[in-house]
Design an enzyme around this catalytic site. Structure first.
Site, PDB file in Angstrom:
ATOM      1  N   SER A  94       0.802  -1.221   0.000  1.00 39.30           N
ATOM      2  CA  SER A  94       0.000   0.000   0.000  1.00 39.30           C
ATOM      3  C   SER A  94       0.835   1.270   0.000  1.00 39.30           C
ATOM      4  O   SER A  94       0.386   2.313  -0.493  1.00 39.30           O
ATOM      5  CB  SER A  94      -0.928   0.017   1.213  1.00 39.30           C
ATOM      6  OG  SER A  94      -0.192  -0.089   2.418  1.00 39.30           O
ATOM      7  N   ASP A 136      -0.673   6.248  11.604  1.00 43.67           N
ATOM      8  CA  ASP A 136      -0.596   4.880  12.123  1.00 43.67           C
ATOM      9  C   ASP A 136       0.830   4.340  12.176  1.00 43.67           C
ATOM     10  O   ASP A 136       1.035   3.153  12.415  1.00 43.67           O
ATOM     11  CB  ASP A 136      -1.481   3.937  11.310  1.00 43.67           C
ATOM     12  CG  ASP A 136      -1.055   3.800   9.849  1.00 43.67           C
ATOM     13  OD1 ASP A 136      -0.004   4.360   9.473  1.00 43.67           O
ATOM     14  OD2 ASP A 136      -1.776   3.126   9.087  1.00 43.67           O
ATOM     15  N   HIS A 142       1.681   4.148   7.296  1.00 40.78           N
ATOM     16  CA  HIS A 142       1.267   4.751   6.028  1.00 40.78           C
ATOM     17  C   HIS A 142       1.604   6.241   6.048  1.00 40.78           C
ATOM     18  O   HIS A 142       1.025   6.992   6.838  1.00 40.78           O
ATOM     19  CB  HIS A 142      -0.236   4.562   5.805  1.00 40.78           C
ATOM     20  CG  HIS A 142      -0.637   3.137   5.582  1.00 40.78           C
ATOM     21  ND1 HIS A 142      -1.099   2.334   6.595  1.00 40.78           N
ATOM     22  CD2 HIS A 142      -0.615   2.377   4.461  1.00 40.78           C
ATOM     23  CE1 HIS A 142      -1.373   1.131   6.113  1.00 40.78           C
ATOM     24  NE2 HIS A 142      -1.078   1.117   4.821  1.00 40.78           N
TER      25      HIS A 142
END
Length: 224
Positions: free
Chosen positions: A16, A192, A195
């Site tokens: 991601s 977090d 990310h």
């Protein structure tokens, strides 16, 4: 230092942190294909500073990937793109599942399996490309004794060993993050710790460009 010859194809693969909302239906290097993260920033800078080289950047990151999921699509998403250079950032999910996947019995990737799989991917890819770039997984956590951060460091060390064995450029993103965290909170970069926001992605892009020989002061074109 990598030359990125004219018309080179550069494929970025990962999870991601590489994906960042890219449009999976977009044509390679077309509108929406770059995502909103470091790949898009690198593409923009390579285009702006090296317009004469007409470099093709392709984002093949997939959110949620660990190294085994990435391996399963490698031939289709990386080798089939006929890249000249391949840049890989993988590992944060391999670590993360050890902490958030236990109650759903996630299939965990051990450190040994991570390194063996990474080795195999580089072994298969090296004969087909001009250069390999291995980017460290990273965590925006300054406490190196934090259990997850400590495990990320071990997987990053494995990635560095793989890079060394295969003559790849190693991009130590974690060191760049650690330098920032000497002065500022991780919350400036991420909500977090994994990310990045746009500031974090700029750090990733800058580190990649520094390690691959980007000429920040370039004002002339290559001799034709």
């Amino acid at each position: 230092m990598l030359p990125f010859e004219k018309n080179s194809r550069i494929v970025f693969c990962g999870d991601s942190v590489t994906d960042v909302n890219r449009d999976y239906k977009a044509i390679p290097a077309g509108w929406g294909s770059f995502g909103d993260g470091y790949v898009n920033l690198i593409h923009a800078l390579l285009t702006a500073v090296y317009p004469d080289r007409e470099l093709m950047v392709m984002n093949e990151g997939v959110s949620g990937d660990d190294i085994k999921l990435m391996e399963a699509r490698w031939d289709r998403d990386v080798l089939a793109m006929n890249p000249d250079y391949v840049s890989v950032m993988i590992g944060i999910n391999d670590v993360w599942r050890h902490f958030d996947g236990t109650f759903r019995q996630a299939d965990l990737v051990s450190l040994d399996e991570f390194e063996r799989t990474y080795d195999d991917l580089m072994e298969r890819t090296a004969p087909h490309v001009r250069g390999l770039i291995v980017m460290s997984p990273f965590m925006m956590e300054p406490n190196r004794q934090d259990p997850m951060r400590a495990m990320v460091d071990r997987y990053a060390a494995a990635a560095r060993r793989v890079a060394d064995r295969h003559g790849a450029v190693y991009v130590d993103v974690q060191s760049a993050m650690d330098h920032f965290l000497e002065r500022q909170s991780s919350y400036i970069l991420s909500m977090d710790r994994c990310h990045p926001g746009i500031e974090g992605h700029m750090l990733v892009a800058r580190t990649w460009l520094q390690c691959t020989g980007f000429e920040w002061e370039r004002t002339t074109f290559d001799v034709q």
